[in-house]
Design a protein around this motif. Sequence first.
Motif, PDB file in Angstrom:
ATOM      1  N   LYS A 176       0.844  -1.215   0.000  1.00  0.00           N
ATOM      2  CA  LYS A 176       0.000   0.000   0.000  1.00  0.00           C
ATOM      3  C   LYS A 176       0.868   1.249   0.000  1.00  0.00           C
ATOM      4  N   LEU A 177       1.932   1.241   0.826  1.00  0.00           N
ATOM      5  CA  LEU A 177       2.819   2.409   0.928  1.00  0.00           C
ATOM      6  C   LEU A 177       3.498   2.687  -0.402  1.00  0.00           C
ATOM      7  N   VAL A 178       3.980   1.625  -1.035  1.00  0.00           N
ATOM      8  CA  VAL A 178       4.667   1.798  -2.320  1.00  0.00           C
ATOM      9  C   VAL A 178       3.718   2.416  -3.340  1.00  0.00           C
ATOM     10  N   GLU A 179       2.473   1.940  -3.332  1.00  0.00           N
ATOM     11  CA  GLU A 179       1.471   2.448  -4.278  1.00  0.00           C
ATOM     12  C   GLU A 179       1.233   3.942  -4.035  1.00  0.00           C
ATOM     13  N   GLU A 180       1.105   4.328  -2.745  1.00  0.00           N
ATOM     14  CA  GLU A 180       0.835   5.738  -2.405  1.00  0.00           C
ATOM     15  C   GLU A 180       1.985   6.626  -2.849  1.00  0.00           C
ATOM     16  N   LEU A 181       3.221   6.161  -2.600  1.00  0.00           N
ATOM     17  CA  LEU A 181       4.379   6.964  -2.968  1.00  0.00           C
ATOM     18  C   LEU A 181       4.454   7.158  -4.480  1.00  0.00           C
ATOM     19  N   ARG A 182       4.109   6.109  -5.198  1.00  0.00           N
ATOM     20  CA  ARG A 182       4.155   6.186  -6.661  1.00  0.00           C
ATOM     21  C   ARG A 182       3.188   7.237  -7.161  1.00  0.00           C
ATOM     22  N   ILE A 183       1.980   7.178  -6.589  1.00  0.00           N
ATOM     23  CA  ILE A 183       0.956   8.149  -7.024  1.00  0.00           C
ATOM     24  C   ILE A 183       1.405   9.569  -6.686  1.00  0.00           C
ATOM     25  N   GLN A 184       1.998   9.714  -5.458  1.00  0.00           N
ATOM     26  CA  GLN A 184       2.462  11.037  -5.046  1.00  0.00           C
ATOM     27  C   GLN A 184       3.508  11.555  -6.018  1.00  0.00           C
ATOM     28  N   LYS A 185       4.436  10.687  -6.393  1.00  0.00           N
ATOM     29  CA  LYS A 185       5.478  11.074  -7.337  1.00  0.00           C
ATOM     30  C   LYS A 185       4.889  11.522  -8.663  1.00  0.00           C
ATOM     31  N   LEU A 186       3.881  10.838  -9.126  1.00  0.00           N
ATOM     32  CA  LEU A 186       3.275  11.178 -10.413  1.00  0.00           C
ATOM     33  C   LEU A 186       2.533  12.511 -10.327  1.00  0.00           C
TER      34      LEU A 186
END
Lengths: 295, 251
Positions: B232-242
């Motif tokens: 879940k954390l990895v997914e959130e960080l990815r979205i934040q980066k985008l």
Amino acid sequence: MNMLSSGRRVLQDLLLQPAVRSFSLSPVQSTIIVERWWEVPLSKVGSPPRLHPRRHRVYKLVEDTKNRPKEKMELILTQTVPKLGGRGDTVFVKKAMGRNKLLAEGLAVYPSPENKQIFAEELRTVEFLKSSHLKINRMPVDEFHVNKEILCRQFLKRLDVVVPPHALSFPFETVKDVGDYWCEVQVNGIDTVRVPVSVLPYEDPSAAYQRQLKAKKQQQEAENISEPSDETEATVRAVVSDATVEAEAKPDEDSVREVSEASAPAGASASEKTAASAEPSDDKTAPPSDSPKKD
Amino acid sequence: MPLFKYPPKVWEALRMKQGIYARLPKHYLKSLEQKEPTPVHWRPLGVQYRANPQTGHKERVQDVPIPIYYPPVSQDGLWGGEGWVSGYRYAKNDKLSTRLKKTWKPQLLKRELYSEILNHKFTITVTGRTLDLIDAAYGFDFYILKTPKEDLNSKLGMDLKRAMLLRLARKDTELYPDDPVKKEKVYEKYKQFEIPEEEAEWVGLNLVEAVEKQRQLEHKEPEPLFEACVDKLVEELRIQKLLEPHLTEKK
């Protein structure tokens, strides 16, 4: 509560009917059969009958199966058993003997339809082989000889019988001359059938030679009919040798003489009779050994 | 509220429709339904209607089975449908004399029976009737495979049936692995009884065993929460980066 007199008589009449069984044809062989003294009143369709806790529990012993006379059971033997018979015989034995001795040691099998078929086929094989005669034409090759493998192949080609090498025993090893011999074939279980084999001189399969042969044969038949048939062994032998072997018969082995007389189609001499009586007794000897199926 | 939503008599049936019981395979649930065994200690009439012998009129008749008690030891042997018949009898077979308690029990024998499929000699308590039934079926294996569950009336019998069916289904690995000739012969003889392995595994299990088996099949190792949280954390960080604006320097 109505008395059971009528019901009891009815039940007694119906007792003789066997119960329906799903897979076997024999009647129900229960150990204890009981029936009720009191009749159960008929209930409505769909609801179970109401049983009185004591009255409908009073039973009367109808039959105890162990007091019946003991029935015998039917089995098919697979080996020769003393006092019962040989392979393939259907015998009736007591159940104790059948279960504890014959079936346990593999001397017999149940007479199911599949088993009966197998034994019927075996019998047919043995009968066919007994009445068959293998004739091989000698090829005009110097190295011509007849041994086991060639015999197997000849059986397959001429009589449509598959005989594996280990079921066939050819006591003469290699044979190069024209004449009559025999071989022994083991069928399935234990029966050994003696099949006469004759090596005939070379016949050219081409049409011209066949026509020549046919003409010759017809000539000779005419000659034989005109000659009076003698009863001495010498003339019979000469006639026989003319009819079967086209060319001059080479001197056969002395031990084979009798069998060749027997296998010859014509003639009713004493030697033939003795050989014929010797043959069936040979066939009955059953040395137990394994062997394959005949196709 | 004096009445339940469902009457107590249907509670058993309802229980089978919920929870893990509902997830059991359908062919197994079908095999659990009770069927009537072949009559052993009584003779059935067999017909629905017959002519009354006194009056001659047609009357409806019904078969009333005799209640038989099957002691627990009967499940460890093959009694062939026999059991204890307990009731009363009239002394001297006369209805007007005393009523006496009576229990009829079958005669038990210990016999060694050989099974071709399982290639083993079993010592089983049987009755005379069982031996007759084996003869009628042309073999011990045939008897076990042909008789339905109600007629066999024995846990041991059903276990043997399950073992035989499994061995036939797995014939390549288990049925006479060292002897191909014997394997072919035995398979030819019994191939009419073959059923798929998934069905054969459930033959003859009682409810408790079946539920346990189903539980084992559905069991999964619990996944650690850590992995789910990391994903879940990895997914959130990815979205934040985008979502961050992409800055490019103009030169």
